[in-house]
Motif scaffolding. Structure first.
Motif, PDB file in Angstrom:
ATOM      1  N   HIS B 224       0.835  -1.209   0.000  1.00 39.27           N
ATOM      2  CA  HIS B 224       0.000   0.000   0.000  1.00 39.27           C
ATOM      3  C   HIS B 224       0.869   1.258   0.000  1.00 39.27           C
ATOM      4  CE1 HIS B 224      -4.179  -1.371   0.264  1.00 39.27           C
ATOM      5  NE2 HIS B 224      -3.651  -2.443   0.822  1.00 39.27           N
ATOM      6  N   TYR B 225       2.128   1.102   0.329  1.00 39.28           N
ATOM      7  CA  TYR B 225       3.029   2.250   0.218  1.00 39.28           C
ATOM      8  C   TYR B 225       3.602   2.357  -1.199  1.00 39.28           C
ATOM      9  CZ  TYR B 225       6.779   5.548   1.015  1.00 39.28           C
ATOM     10  OH  TYR B 225       7.603   6.637   0.928  1.00 39.28           O
ATOM     11  N   ILE B 226       4.108   1.206  -1.696  1.00 46.40           N
ATOM     12  CA  ILE B 226       4.684   1.227  -3.039  1.00 46.40           C
ATOM     13  C   ILE B 226       3.622   1.521  -4.090  1.00 46.40           C
ATOM     14  CG2 ILE B 226       6.012  -0.106  -4.732  1.00 46.40           C
ATOM     15  CD1 ILE B 226       6.974  -1.867  -2.504  1.00 46.40           C
ATOM     16  N   GLY B 227       2.424   0.992  -3.876  1.00 42.73           N
ATOM     17  CA  GLY B 227       1.361   1.174  -4.849  1.00 42.73           C
ATOM     18  C   GLY B 227       1.299   0.057  -5.878  1.00 42.73           C
ATOM     19  N   THR B 228       2.268  -0.848  -5.830  1.00 38.97           N
ATOM     20  CA  THR B 228       2.307  -1.964  -6.777  1.00 38.97           C
ATOM     21  C   THR B 228       2.558  -3.258  -6.012  1.00 38.97           C
ATOM     22  OG1 THR B 228       3.347  -0.514  -8.389  1.00 38.97           O
ATOM     23  CG2 THR B 228       3.465  -2.883  -8.824  1.00 38.97           C
ATOM     24  N   VAL B 229       1.893  -4.330  -6.472  1.00 37.86           N
ATOM     25  CA  VAL B 229       2.211  -5.644  -5.908  1.00 37.86           C
ATOM     26  C   VAL B 229       2.610  -6.547  -7.066  1.00 37.86           C
ATOM     27  CG1 VAL B 229      -0.222  -6.395  -5.971  1.00 37.86           C
ATOM     28  CG2 VAL B 229       1.396  -7.537  -4.447  1.00 37.86           C
ATOM     29  N   ALA B 230       3.738  -7.257  -6.911  1.00 37.74           N
ATOM     30  CA  ALA B 230       4.214  -8.118  -7.994  1.00 37.74           C
ATOM     31  C   ALA B 230       4.904  -9.352  -7.419  1.00 37.74           C
ATOM     32  CB  ALA B 230       5.192  -7.340  -8.878  1.00 37.74           C
ATOM     33  N   PRO B 231       4.882 -10.462  -8.167  1.00 38.13           N
ATOM     34  CA  PRO B 231       5.455 -11.725  -7.649  1.00 38.13           C
ATOM     35  C   PRO B 231       6.932 -11.595  -7.285  1.00 38.13           C
ATOM     36  CG  PRO B 231       4.238 -12.108  -9.694  1.00 38.13           C
ATOM     37  CD  PRO B 231       4.297 -10.626  -9.517  1.00 38.13           C
ATOM     38  N   LYS B 232       7.638 -10.764  -8.009  1.00 38.58           N
ATOM     39  CA  LYS B 232       9.079 -10.609  -7.784  1.00 38.58           C
ATOM     40  C   LYS B 232       9.404 -10.150  -6.357  1.00 38.58           C
ATOM     41  CE  LYS B 232      13.318 -10.071  -9.647  1.00 38.58           C
ATOM     42  NZ  LYS B 232      13.815 -10.424  -8.317  1.00 38.58           N
ATOM     43  N   GLN B 233       8.486  -9.363  -5.774  1.00 36.07           N
ATOM     44  CA  GLN B 233       8.765  -8.830  -4.431  1.00 36.07           C
ATOM     45  C   GLN B 233       8.862  -9.926  -3.363  1.00 36.07           C
ATOM     46  OE1 GLN B 233       5.233  -6.502  -4.293  1.00 36.07           O
ATOM     47  NE2 GLN B 233       6.193  -4.632  -5.065  1.00 36.07           N
ATOM     48  N   PHE B 234       8.305 -11.093  -3.664  1.00 36.72           N
ATOM     49  CA  PHE B 234       8.229 -12.135  -2.632  1.00 36.72           C
ATOM     50  C   PHE B 234       8.925 -13.418  -3.083  1.00 36.72           C
ATOM     51  CE2 PHE B 234       4.449  -9.441  -2.761  1.00 36.72           C
ATOM     52  CZ  PHE B 234       4.655  -8.721  -1.595  1.00 36.72           C
ATOM     53  N   ASP B 235       9.952 -13.269  -3.906  1.00 35.17           N
ATOM     54  CA  ASP B 235      10.594 -14.464  -4.450  1.00 35.17           C
ATOM     55  C   ASP B 235      11.631 -15.029  -3.469  1.00 35.17           C
ATOM     56  OD1 ASP B 235      12.641 -12.668  -4.544  1.00 35.17           O
ATOM     57  OD2 ASP B 235      12.903 -12.709  -6.720  1.00 35.17           O
ATOM     58  N   ILE B 236      12.290 -16.081  -3.908  1.00 35.11           N
ATOM     59  CA  ILE B 236      13.238 -16.769  -3.031  1.00 35.11           C
ATOM     60  C   ILE B 236      14.391 -15.842  -2.659  1.00 35.11           C
ATOM     61  CG2 ILE B 236      14.563 -17.824  -4.929  1.00 35.11           C
ATOM     62  CD1 ILE B 236      13.737 -19.564  -1.616  1.00 35.11           C
ATOM     63  N   GLY B 237      14.673 -14.878  -3.543  1.00 36.38           N
ATOM     64  CA  GLY B 237      15.725 -13.909  -3.231  1.00 36.38           C
ATOM     65  C   GLY B 237      15.413 -13.160  -1.943  1.00 36.38           C
ATOM     66  N   PHE B 238      14.164 -12.700  -1.805  1.00 34.37           N
ATOM     67  CA  PHE B 238      13.784 -12.002  -0.580  1.00 34.37           C
ATOM     68  C   PHE B 238      13.801 -12.955   0.617  1.00 34.37           C
ATOM     69  CE2 PHE B 238      10.460 -10.205   2.296  1.00 34.37           C
ATOM     70  CZ  PHE B 238      11.207  -9.126   2.710  1.00 34.37           C
ATOM     71  N   MET B 239      13.383 -14.202   0.373  1.00 32.62           N
ATOM     72  CA  MET B 239      13.397 -15.203   1.448  1.00 32.62           C
ATOM     73  C   MET B 239      14.818 -15.398   1.974  1.00 32.62           C
ATOM     74  SD  MET B 239      11.399 -17.159   3.162  1.00 32.62           S
ATOM     75  CE  MET B 239      12.287 -17.495   4.668  1.00 32.62           C
ATOM     76  N   VAL B 240      15.780 -15.404   1.054  1.00 34.94           N
ATOM     77  CA  VAL B 240      17.177 -15.564   1.465  1.00 34.94           C
ATOM     78  C   VAL B 240      17.605 -14.388   2.354  1.00 34.94           C
ATOM     79  CG1 VAL B 240      19.568 -15.635   0.656  1.00 34.94           C
ATOM     80  CG2 VAL B 240      17.822 -17.012  -0.475  1.00 34.94           C
ATOM     81  N   PHE B 241      17.134 -13.183   1.993  1.00 37.00           N
ATOM     82  CA  PHE B 241      17.424 -12.038   2.863  1.00 37.00           C
ATOM     83  C   PHE B 241      16.878 -12.266   4.276  1.00 37.00           C
ATOM     84  CE2 PHE B 241      18.339  -9.595  -0.996  1.00 37.00           C
ATOM     85  CZ  PHE B 241      19.445  -8.880  -0.557  1.00 37.00           C
ATOM     86  N   ILE B 242      15.657 -12.751   4.354  1.00 36.23           N
ATOM     87  CA  ILE B 242      15.064 -12.994   5.679  1.00 36.23           C
ATOM     88  C   ILE B 242      15.949 -13.961   6.473  1.00 36.23           C
ATOM     89  CG2 ILE B 242      13.052 -13.888   6.926  1.00 36.23           C
ATOM     90  CD1 ILE B 242      11.339 -13.148   4.512  1.00 36.23           C
TER      91      ILE B 242
END
Ligand SMILES: Nc1ncnc2c1ncn2[C@@H]1O[C@H](COP(=O)(O)OP(=O)(O)OP(=O)(O)O)[C@@H](O)[C@H]1O
Ligand SMILES: [Mg+2]
Lengths: 251, 316
Positions: B224-242
């Protein structure tokens, strides 16, 4: 009076090995029942089936006339049948107090809303009281802030029993509580076991220490190669030539 | 609460309230995402308390994000309603997934959770209607409340700060309650826990569902801040960051993961100039921590103290 536990034709097959073969026996209310036999006779396997940690190949287990065969282990424990483990099994990284506190799960478990809002405070305080009582009963009160891993072996065994007592069992299945204890610790543990029984808990005791078995048990079941070899009072069993043969032959 | 805690928290919040006013525009963005990421790691911590390291947490964040974004956009429903709905939906999806996933443990659970997550992510990509495909969905409405302009970073930061603080506090309460103790028991000696009546399956599910619920809220806050939702935002790359944040910060205490997320995100921000080097530096940091500080950053003060004591002893 109906028995507190009835084991009927219990059988456990591990591949080609019949670890427990058509075993039946019963335990009366308030009784200390011994389950003895040489190594590998199937004692621990029988315990695991009663407590729901293993599914029997066939046969059934009745607790106070309710069929508990194949029920989930946590459910059987909540119903009042609690086992201890042959290998010392504790929360090594927690204190003695916390170990026993976990044992009070049945009375202290709570839902997430109550936990967050602190609505379960009364209940948690009662669990803390119950924990303190059990620690005193087992003579562990002075050690309560020590880590479980730091206790000497005898007290670790006592702590394992304390955890199971905190669960307020009606029937306690003790798997070799005397293993590795010196005579002093053995005497202490025998006293405690007797006191547990006096507090109204029925007990099944698996044990190799014959002094403890003969001193504590009202009746014995003897297992050998998964089958019942004898069932009777300690005196009867002691004088049964087959039993003597099994022990001498099997080591 | 102890006086010291109250004092420390008041200082912290006072600092957080004035801080954005001294920051540049992109730094304010950074602060918002960092605050959201704190909720991401703290909710992940609840899942890991039972000993299961799932790879689906990022996707669960996406479930919340898509839920809130699509409902508020397509049905014109207020953010204040879709925000909790995001959590509920992520929790429900977690509940459904728990049946197949918790038949596995350890390594198999890790892979199973990854596969389930990818299945969900591919759904977002394949079903252009309603999800919007690879490009996702844009023009997600921002929150409305009186005349506050939530398109501006500072008001949105305050909103995020409040929501994240409440969620983190709730998670803290859960961990420090009877439930936290039981989750610990389930992790370290499941059979012993079962033997005193703990249904380990239920507790693993509980941790997974509640952890997913809170990360779903984090997802909604983000999109709701970015204004866009896309699959890339929640990919394994982000999971690795977590995972890296939690491991580098340390998972023995509640604060470890927060420290990890804050320190590494700031490091990442500093490295903005040397874009090509960032993955390498991240990787090297992770390996360094696994090898030399397995307890994570949280164990650093203790380590230093021990070192000093050892030095003093060898000196005398
Ligand atoms: N999970 C298993 N898979 C295969 N075989 C098993 C398994 N558990 C036990 N056994 C076998 O079943 C037999 C009975 O084992 P059990 O542990 O019940 O013996 P026990 O009477 O408790 O012996 P001890 O006095 O040494 O503890 C043994 O031969 C053992 O090797
Ligand atoms: Mg055994």
């Amino acid at each position: 009076m109906t028995p507190i536990l009835e084991v009927k034709n219990l059988t456990m097959r591990f591949g080609g090995l019949l670890a427990v073969d058509n075993v039946s026996f019963s335990v009366n209310e308030g009784e200390i029942r011994g389950l003895i036999g040489p190594n590998g006779a199937g004692k621990s396997t029988t315990f695991k089936m009663i407590a729901g940690f293993l599914s029997p190949t066939s046969g059934e287990v009745l607790f106070r006339n309710n069929n508990i065969t194949n029920q989930r282990s946590s459910r059987i424990a909540s119903a009042g049948v609690v086992r201890t483990f042959q290998e010392t099994t504790l929360f090594q990284e927690l204190t003695v107090f916390e170990n026993v506190l976990i044992g009070t799960h049945k009375q202290a478990h709570t839902n997430i809303i109550a936990a967050v809002l602190g609505l379960d405070r009364q209940k948690q305080n009662e669990a803390i009281e119950a924990t303190t009582e059990v620690l005193e009963f087992m003579g562990l009160a002075e050690r309560k802030n020590q880590l479980a891993a730091e206790l000497p072996l005898g007290l670790q065994r006592a702590l394992a029993v304390a955890i199971s007592l905190a669960a307020k069992p009606n029937l306690l299945l003790m798997d070799e509580p005397f293993a590795g204890m010196n005579p002093e610790e053995t005497r202490h543990m025998m006293e405690l076991t007797e006191r547990v029984r006096e507090s109204g808990v029925s007990i099944v005791l698996v044990e190799h220490n014959m002094k403890a078995v003969m001193g504590l048990c009202d009746r014995l079941v003897v297992l050998n190669f998964g089958t019942v070899l004898d069932d009777g009072t300690p005196d009867q069993v002691r004088n049964n030539p087959n039993v003597i043969q099994a022990y001498l032959g099997g080591g | 609460m102890r006086i010291r805690t109250v004092f420390f928290l008041s200082l912290l919040y006072a600092a957080l309230i004035v801080l954005p006013h001294f920051l540049k525009y992109h730094q304010q963005d950074f602060l918002i995402f960092l605050t959201i990421n704190i909720l991401v790691v703290v909710s992940y911590r609840l899942v890991t308390l039972t000993g299961e390291w799932s790879l689906i947490h990022a996707v669960m964040m996406g479930v919340g994000a898509y839920t809130s974004a699509l409902i508020s956009k397509n049905f014109d429903i207020s953010f204040w309603i879709t925000l909790p709905l995001a959590g509920v939906m992520a929790g429900l999806v977690a509940l459904l997934l728990s049946y197949p996933l918790f038949r596995m443990t350890q390594f198999y659970f890790l892979i199973g959770s990854f596969a389930a997550g990818e299945a969900i992510r591919l759904t977002w990509i394949q079903f252009i209607k309603p999800f919007g495909g690879t490009g996702g969905t844009s023009a997600i409405p921002s929150p409305e409340l009186m005349n506050i302009d939530f398109l501006e970073p500072i008001p949105y930061f305050y909103l995020v700060l409040i929501v994240v603080s409440i969620c983190v506090y709730l998670l803290y309460r859960i961990e420090n309650s009877r439930i936290g103790l039981t989750l610990h028991a389930v992790h370290w000696k499941g059979v012993l826990a079962e033997s005193v009546g703990v249904n380990t399956w239920n507790y693993r599910t509980l941790a997974f569902v509640i952890g997913s619920l809170f990360v779903g809220i984090a997802g909604a806050l983000k999109v709701h801040y970015i204004g866009t939702v896309a699959p890339k935002q929640f990919d394994i790359g982000f999971m690795v960051f977590i995972l890296i944040w939690v491991i580098v910060g340390g998972y023995r205490t509640f604060y470890g993961a927060i420290i990890g997320a804050v320190v590494l995100s700031i490091l990442d921000e500093i490295l903005r100039g040397v874009e090509q080097l960032r993955p390498a530096i991240y990787g090297a940091t992770l390996i360094f921590f696994i090898l030399y500080l397995p307890g994570g950053l949280e164990s650093l003060p203790q380590k230093i103290r021990q070192k000093f004591r050892a030095n003093r002893e060898s000196a005398t």
